[in-house]
Design an enzyme around this catalytic site. Structure first.
Site, PDB file in Angstrom:
ATOM      1  N   LEU A  47       0.818  -1.206   0.000  1.00  0.00           N
ATOM      2  CA  LEU A  47       0.000   0.000   0.000  1.00  0.00           C
ATOM      3  C   LEU A  47       0.858   1.265   0.000  1.00  0.00           C
ATOM      4  O   LEU A  47       0.489   2.277  -0.585  1.00  0.00           O
ATOM      5  CB  LEU A  47      -0.933   0.006   1.213  1.00  0.00           C
ATOM      6  CG  LEU A  47      -1.960  -1.133   1.286  1.00  0.00           C
ATOM      7  CD1 LEU A  47      -2.746  -1.041   2.595  1.00  0.00           C
ATOM      8  CD2 LEU A  47      -2.897  -1.103   0.090  1.00  0.00           C
ATOM      9  N   HIS A  48       2.003   1.181   0.667  1.00  0.00           N
ATOM     10  CA  HIS A  48       2.817   2.394   0.826  1.00  0.00           C
ATOM     11  C   HIS A  48       4.199   1.986   1.331  1.00  0.00           C
ATOM     12  O   HIS A  48       4.340   1.018   2.077  1.00  0.00           O
ATOM     13  CB  HIS A  48       2.160   3.341   1.836  1.00  0.00           C
ATOM     14  CG  HIS A  48       2.980   4.542   2.189  1.00  0.00           C
ATOM     15  ND1 HIS A  48       3.247   5.551   1.290  1.00  0.00           N
ATOM     16  CD2 HIS A  48       3.611   4.893   3.340  1.00  0.00           C
ATOM     17  CE1 HIS A  48       4.004   6.468   1.873  1.00  0.00           C
ATOM     18  NE2 HIS A  48       4.235   6.094   3.103  1.00  0.00           N
ATOM     19  N   PHE A  49       5.215   2.715   0.905  1.00  0.00           N
ATOM     20  CA  PHE A  49       6.566   2.546   1.423  1.00  0.00           C
ATOM     21  C   PHE A  49       7.067   3.880   1.958  1.00  0.00           C
ATOM     22  O   PHE A  49       6.810   4.940   1.375  1.00  0.00           O
ATOM     23  CB  PHE A  49       7.536   2.082   0.335  1.00  0.00           C
ATOM     24  CG  PHE A  49       7.630   0.598   0.163  1.00  0.00           C
ATOM     25  CD1 PHE A  49       7.857  -0.239   1.246  1.00  0.00           C
ATOM     26  CD2 PHE A  49       7.505   0.029  -1.089  1.00  0.00           C
ATOM     27  CE1 PHE A  49       7.953  -1.604   1.087  1.00  0.00           C
ATOM     28  CE2 PHE A  49       7.605  -1.329  -1.271  1.00  0.00           C
ATOM     29  CZ  PHE A  49       7.823  -2.159  -0.178  1.00  0.00           C
ATOM     30  N   SER A  50       7.793   3.841   3.054  1.00  0.00           N
ATOM     31  CA  SER A  50       8.589   4.974   3.511  1.00  0.00           C
ATOM     32  C   SER A  50       9.908   4.405   3.995  1.00  0.00           C
ATOM     33  O   SER A  50      10.092   3.177   4.051  1.00  0.00           O
ATOM     34  CB  SER A  50       7.892   5.733   4.641  1.00  0.00           C
ATOM     35  OG  SER A  50       7.997   5.016   5.868  1.00  0.00           O
ATOM     36  N   GLY A  85       9.631   1.766   6.713  1.00  0.00           N
ATOM     37  CA  GLY A  85       9.110   0.435   6.430  1.00  0.00           C
ATOM     38  C   GLY A  85       7.913   0.506   5.518  1.00  0.00           C
ATOM     39  O   GLY A  85       7.505   1.576   5.060  1.00  0.00           O
ATOM     40  N   GLY A  86       7.326  -0.662   5.273  1.00  0.00           N
ATOM     41  CA  GLY A  86       6.207  -0.738   4.359  1.00  0.00           C
ATOM     42  C   GLY A  86       4.874  -0.832   5.067  1.00  0.00           C
ATOM     43  O   GLY A  86       4.794  -1.128   6.264  1.00  0.00           O
ATOM     44  N   ASP A 107      -1.929  13.896  14.082  1.00  0.00           N
ATOM     45  CA  ASP A 107      -1.514  13.713  12.686  1.00  0.00           C
ATOM     46  C   ASP A 107      -2.705  13.796  11.733  1.00  0.00           C
ATOM     47  O   ASP A 107      -2.816  13.026  10.785  1.00  0.00           O
ATOM     48  CB  ASP A 107      -0.808  12.358  12.528  1.00  0.00           C
ATOM     49  CG  ASP A 107       0.079  12.309  11.286  1.00  0.00           C
ATOM     50  OD1 ASP A 107       0.376  13.377  10.718  1.00  0.00           O
ATOM     51  OD2 ASP A 107       0.473  11.200  10.881  1.00  0.00           O
TER      52      ASP A 107
END
Length: 879
Positions: free
Chosen positions: A232-235, A238-239, A365
Site C-alpha cells: 500500500l505504501h513505502f517509507s 518500512g512498508g 496527525d
C-alpha cells in the site's frame, strides 16, 4: 505528496534547499578534522567528504562497501573506519555531519541510499573480501539501519553492492540522463540504485558473498499467520501492506517498522512508533472511526503491527472526485451538494477526535491523507504512530505542514488547530501555505466564501484558531515584518491589480532572494535545481534572468556575471538540454547580450555526444534542435542550420509510430506532454518543415502529436487531459495544455479535424476555477500562459483575466514584494518552472506591451519563422 521534498524542507523554513546546505551549517564529525598523512587528499562532494591517496588508480566500477551507523555511535564508527582505511591506502568517503546522517535516516529520506554513513572503494574482489572480514570484526556489534540497496555482511553494520566508482552517465529509454556502469560489452547502462539488492546479470556474485545472500533469503513470511497481497505504501521507516489473516480469512493491514530507520524529529525510529501505535489503538478500541488493532510481532529484526483494513479512499482522492472547482461545467447545485458532503465529513472527523480526547489521546496527525472515506461515506482515521496523551506537553515528531500547529501548541490544541485547517482544506486544499504565513488563512476563507455556501461562522472560527485576532494585531504593529529572509508578518495588500504593480512586486521578491555568494545556485527554486546545478531555463538562474528581461525588469549585471562565471567550467554531470542545461543557458546569455560567451558555450555543448540524447524538449534533441535553429537564425551560420536539421532528422527517425507509446503517461511509462513527451519533438519537426517545406517533417509531427493524444482522455465534462492511469492531468509540462500548444501550432500549418476537436477540448482544460499549484509547469500560471498565447488580444480576453485574477490565491508576501510557492506548496520558489519567475512570464504574456512567451515555444498567434537573418555578431564556425 512527493516525499522527495521533505528532505529539502529541513534546511530553511522558507525555501527548498539542498541537504548539504543544511548539513554544512552544522558541526562536522570530529573525524573530518583528523590530519591526513602525506600523499592523501580531501575533497568535498555534496554532503560527503572524500579521502583518497593521490596515487591510487581505482577501477571505474566494482563491489563497494557501505557502513551504517546511528546518531549516537557515528563518531565511534568513523574513527574505526579511518584507522582501518588510511593505513591501508583505501579510498573512502563519509557524510560530513550528524544532521546529514539524520536526514538520510529520517522517515522521508529516499530509501535507495538511506542509512549510508561511509562508502569504501576496494580496488578488487580480494580486497573487498578482506575489508569486509577485517573491518567487520572491528565494527561487530555496532548498530545501524539496514541499507536496503545492499547485501548485509553478517549481523554488523557493513553492506556491499556492485556499482560505479566514478561518475559516468547514460541516457535511459525515456530520455533521462542517469548515473551509469558499463555492461559486459562496455556499453553504459543505468547504475540501478533501487531499495533492493541487485546484481547486474553480467556480474558473477563472489563466493564470499554467497552465504550472506542465502542468510538474507532465509527470512520469509511463511512462519507468520498472515499473507501479504500487495504494497500500500513505502517509507524509509518500512512498508504498509495489504494482507490476509490465514486463520480467519479477514483482510488486514500489516505495518512494518525498521530499527534505527525512519527517524522523526524526536529521534524515535519506526519500531518505537509501531509500539506507540499499538498501545494507542488498543486504548481506543471501540471508538467509531478508529481501526481495530489485532497483533504485534517481530519478523527478523523488523516490528510489525496487524490492524483492521479500512476499505475506502484517502480524503485527498475522494475530494478530487467530487470537487466542483475543477469542473468547468459545475453550477450552484454542484457546489451545494459538495458542501453538504464536506460538512458531513468534517462533523464525523470532529466527533471521532472528541471521543479520542475523552479517552486521553491526542491524535496529532490529522490531514487529508490520513482520513479515509468508505464507500458509504463514513470516515475512519489512519496512522496513530505520533499520538500522545492529553496531559503530555509533547509535540508530534512527524506531521503534515498544511495542518501542523505553531510551535508551543500542545495537548488537544494540536488537534483543534488541525481541525481548523481541515475546515479550509475541504474547500480549498492549499493549507500548506499557512506554514509560510498564518495570515493567509483569511485569504483562503475569503475564496471559499465566494464559491461555496458554507456557514460564515464555520470559516470564521477556523481563521480565529489559525491566525488569532491578538496575533494579527501584533503582526500589524510590526511595520517591518520579519525581514527579507522570511515572509512579512504585517498585513499586506496582496497581488496588485495592474500589470506594472504586479511586475514591481514580483521583481522585488525575486531580486531579494538572490544569493550571489553561493556557488550552487543563484536563486532559490525547486529541488530539481540541485540535481541540475542551478543554471538552466526551467529551474535555474538562466530562466529567471531571462524572465526578468523579457518582462521589462531592469538588468542585473552582477547576477548575470554570476551566471557567466559558472558556465566557464560547468560542474561534471551538468545537462546539455534547452530547459535543463547548457543550451538554455546559451540562449539566455545571447538574449542578454553576451553573444560570444553564448557561442562559446554552444560550441562546448556541441563537442559532447549530444546526438545520443533522448527526443524530448526538456533536455533532449527537440530542445537542442530548436536552439540550433535559433542560433542559426541569429548568426547566419549554415553549419548550425545543418546540425539543427540533423537533430530534426534524428527525431523523425527515432519517433516510432503512433502505437509505439502506451496509452497512459508516467509511472512505469514514458511521459506524454510538451516537455517530456512527444509534443516537444513535434515542435522541432514543424520547425524543420518551415525550413524546408518538406511534407515528411509535418507528417512526422502529426505522428508525434497523435502519440500524445493517444495518452489523453476526454472526461465527462468534455475536457481533455493526459491520462496517468490513476489521475488525469491538464498542465503545461506533462499535461494536455502543453499538448494543446503543439496541436495549435500544427493547425496553423495544416488542417486536421481530429486535432481541431482535441484543441477545443484542451482549451476547456485551462478554464477551471481551481488549480492546486500556481506554477508554470504544473499549475495555474501555465494555464494563463496557454490562454494568453491563444487569445487575439489577451488584455481583453475574459478567460485570461479570470486566471490572472485567481493567481492572487497563491500570492505570498516576501521582502516588501510578492513571491509564489513552488511545487507541493511547502516552500517559496523563484524559478520559471515552479515559482515566481514563471508567474511573471505568464502575467507578462497576458499584459506586457511586447510579446512574452516561453523560450523557443511560440504561442499559436505568433508569426511563422521567417528566412534566416545574419546579425553579424559572431559565429561558432562551421561545426
Amino acid at each position: 505528496m512527493d516525499s522527495r521534498y521533505e528532505a529539502f524542507c529541513m534546511a530553511s523554513p522558507l525555501f527548498y534547499d539542498a541537504l548539504r546546505s543544511a548539513t554544512n551549517a552544522g558541526v562536522s564529525f570530529a573525524t573530518a578534522d583528523r590530519p591526513l598523512p602525506p600523499g592523501w587528499r580531501r575533497e568535498e562532494q555534496d554532503d560527503w567528504l572524500v579521502f583518497s591517496p593521490e596515487a591510487l588508480n581505482l577501477p571505474m566500477q566494482g563491489w563497494k562497501i557501505h557502513v551504517s551507523a546511528c546518531l549516537d555511535n557515528a563518531d565511534r564508527v568513523l574513527d574505526k573506519v579511518w584507522d582501518y582505511c588510511v593505513p591501508r591506502g583505501l579510498e573512502f568517503k563519509f557524510l560530513r555531519s550528524s544532521p546529514a546522517l539524520w536526514l538520510r535516516s529520517s522517515k522521508y529520506a529516499p530509501r535507495g541510499y538511506s542509512g549510508k554513513l561511509v562508502t569504501i572503494y576496494p580496488p578488487d574482489d580480494a580486497a573487498c573480501e578482506r575489508v569486509l572480514t577485517e573491518l567487520g570484526e572491528l565494527l561487530d556489534g555496532e548498530p545501524g539501519p539496514y541499507i536496503l540497496s545492499d547485501l548485509r555482511w553478517g549481523n554488523g553494520p557493513l553492506y556491499v553492492r556492485y556499482g560505479g566508482f566514478a561518475a559516468r552517465y547514460c541516457v535511459t529509454d525515456g530520455g533521462q540522463v542517469v548515473l551509469a556502469i558499463a555492461d559486459q560489452d562496455g556499453t553504459l547502462v543505468p547504475d540501478r540504485r533501487d531499495p533492493v539488492f541487485y546484481v547486474p546479470p553480467w556480474v558473477p556474485l563472489p563466493d564470499f558473498l554467497a552465504p550472506h545472500l542465502a542468510a538474507r533469503n532465509a527470512v520469509t513470511v511463511t512462519d507468520i499467520p498472515y499473507t501479504i497481497e500487495r504494497v500500500l505504501h513505502f517509507s524509509n521507516g518500512g512498508g504498509v501492506y495489504l494482507g490476509r489473516d490465514t486463520r480467519t480469512d479477514a483482510e488486514i493491514v500489516l505495518k512494518e517498522g525498521r530499527p534505527h530507520a525512519g527517524l522523526d524529529s524526536t529521534g524515535a525510529d519506526a519500531v518505537a512508533r509501531i509500539d506507540r501505535e499499538y498501545e494507542v489503538l488498543s486504548s481506543l478500541a471501540g471508538v467509531p472511526g478508529v481501526p481495530a488493532v489485532s497483533d504485534r510481532f517481530d519478523l527478523g529484526e523488523h516490528r510489525f503491527l496487524a490492524m483492521e483494513y479500512v476499505d475506502g479512499r484517502p480524503l485527498h482522492r475522494a475530494l478530487v472526485r467530487r470537487y466542483p472547482m475543477i469542473d468547468v461545467g459545475a453550477g450552484p447545485a454542484d457546489f451545494a451538494d459538495y458542501t453538504a458532503w464536506a460538512m458531513n465529513v468534517y462533523e464525523q472527523v470532529e466527533t471521532t477526535l472528541r471521543h479520542m480526547h475523552e479517552r486521553g489521546v491526542v491524535y496529532g496527525d490529522l490531514h487529508l491523507f490520513n482520513i479515509m472515506i468508505r464507500p458509504d461515506d463514513t470516515v475512519a482515521l489512519l496512522d496513530f504512530e505520533v499520538a500522545s496523551t492529553t496531559t503530555a506537553a509533547a509535540r508530534p515528531g512527524l506531521g503534515n505542514q498544511g495542518f501542523a500547529a505553531p510551535s508551543g501548541t500542545t495537548g488537544v490544541d494540536i488537534d483543534r488547530y488541525a481541525l481548523a485547517c481541515l475546515r479550509l482544506a475541504l474547500f480549498l486544499p492549499m493549507t500548506q501555505l499557512l506554514w509560510l504565513s498564518r495570515a493567509k488563512a483569511r485569504d483562503l476563507a475569503g475564496v471559499i466564501a465566494e464559491h461555496f455556501p458554507v456557514p460564515e461562522r464555520f470559516l470564521a472560527e477556523a481563521v480565529e484558531i489559525i491566525d488569532p485576532p491578538a496575533k494579527a494585531e501584533r503582526d500589524g504593529a510590526d511595520h517591518h515584518g520579519r525581514g527579507a529572509s522570511t515572509p512579512a508578518a504585517k498585513p499586506w495588500p496582496g497581488l496588485a491589480d495592474d500589470w506594472p504593480g504586479q511586475r514591481e512586486q514580483l521583481v522585488r521578491g525575486i531580486l531579494a532572494s538572490a544569493s550571489p555568494d553561493r556557488t550552487d545556485r543563484l536563486f532559490p527554486g525547486d529541488i530539481e535545481q540541485f540535481r541540475l546545478n542551478g543554471l538552466g531555463l526551467a529551474y535555474g538562474a538562466a530562466g529567471i534572468l531571462h524572465a526578468l528581461s523579457v518582462t521589462g525588469a531592469p538588468r542585473q549585471p552582477d547576477l548575470e556575471e554570476w551566471l557567466l562565471q559558472r558556465v566557464k567550467k560547468p560542474a561534471r554531470g551538468t545537462m546539455l538540454g534547452l530547459y535543463d542545461g547548457l543550451h538554455g543557458v546559451a540562449f539566455a546569455l545571447d538574449h542578454l547580450g553576451h553573444r560570444q560567451p553564448a557561442l562559446d558555450l554552444l560550441q562546448m555543448c556541441l563537442s559532447d555526444d549530444w546526438q545520443a540524447l533522448g527526443l524530448d524538449l526538456m533536455g533532449g534533441l527537440a530542445g537542442i534542435g530548436l536552439n540550433l535553429f535559433h542560433f542559426a537564425d541569429r548568426t547566419g551560420d549554415t553549419g548550425l542550420r545543418d546540425l539543427a536539421m540533423r537533430a530534426a532528422q534524428l527525431v523523425g527517425d527515432r519517433l516510432g509510430d503512433v502505437d509505439s507509446v502506451p496509452e497512459t503517461s508516467g509511472l512505469e511509462n514514458p511521459y506524454a506532454g510538451l516537455f517530456r513527451g512527444s509534443s516537444g519533438p513535434a515542435l522541432l519537426l514543424m520547425r524543420a518543415y518551415d525550413e524546408t517545406g518538406g511534407p515528411d517533417f509535418l507528417d512526422r509531427a502529426a505522428v508525434a502529436l497523435r502519440q500524445d493524444l493517444r495518452r489523453c482522455v476526454v472526461r465527462d465534462n468534455g475536457v481533455m487531459e493526459v491520462d496517468e492511469g490513476w489521475r488525469t492531468m491538464p498542465y503545461l509540462a506533462a499535461g494536455s495544455v502543453g499538448v494543446g500548444i503543439a496541436v495549435d501550432q500544427y493547425l496553423r500549418r495544416r488542417p486536421d479535424d481530429r486535432f481541431t476537436e482535441a484543441s477545443a477540448a484542451i482549451h476547456r482544460a485551462a478554464q477551471a476555477r481551481m488549480y492546486v499549484q500556481s506554477g508554470l509547469f504544473a499549475g495555474r500560471a501555465g494555464m494563463l500562459l496557454y490562454l494568453a498565447g491563444r487569445a487575439t488580444d489577451p488584455r481583453t480576453d475574459p478567460a485570461v483575466a479570470d486566471q490572472a485574477r485567481r493567481l492572487r490565491w497563491h500570492a505570498m508576501p516576501y521582502a516588501d514584494g510578492v513571491a509564489f510557492p513552488g511545487d507541493q506548496l511547502l516552500r517559496l520558489s523563484m524559478d520559471v518552472a515552479t515559482g515566481s519567475a514563471g508567474v511573471l512570464l505568464a502575467l507578462g504574456a497576458a499584459h506586457h506591451d511586447t510579446p512574452v512567451h516561453l523560450p523557443l515555444i511560440a504561442p499559436a498567434t505568433a508569426p511563422r519563422p521567417q528566412s534566416p537573418v545574419s546579425t553579424g555578431h559572431g559565429s561558432v564556425g562551421n561545426i
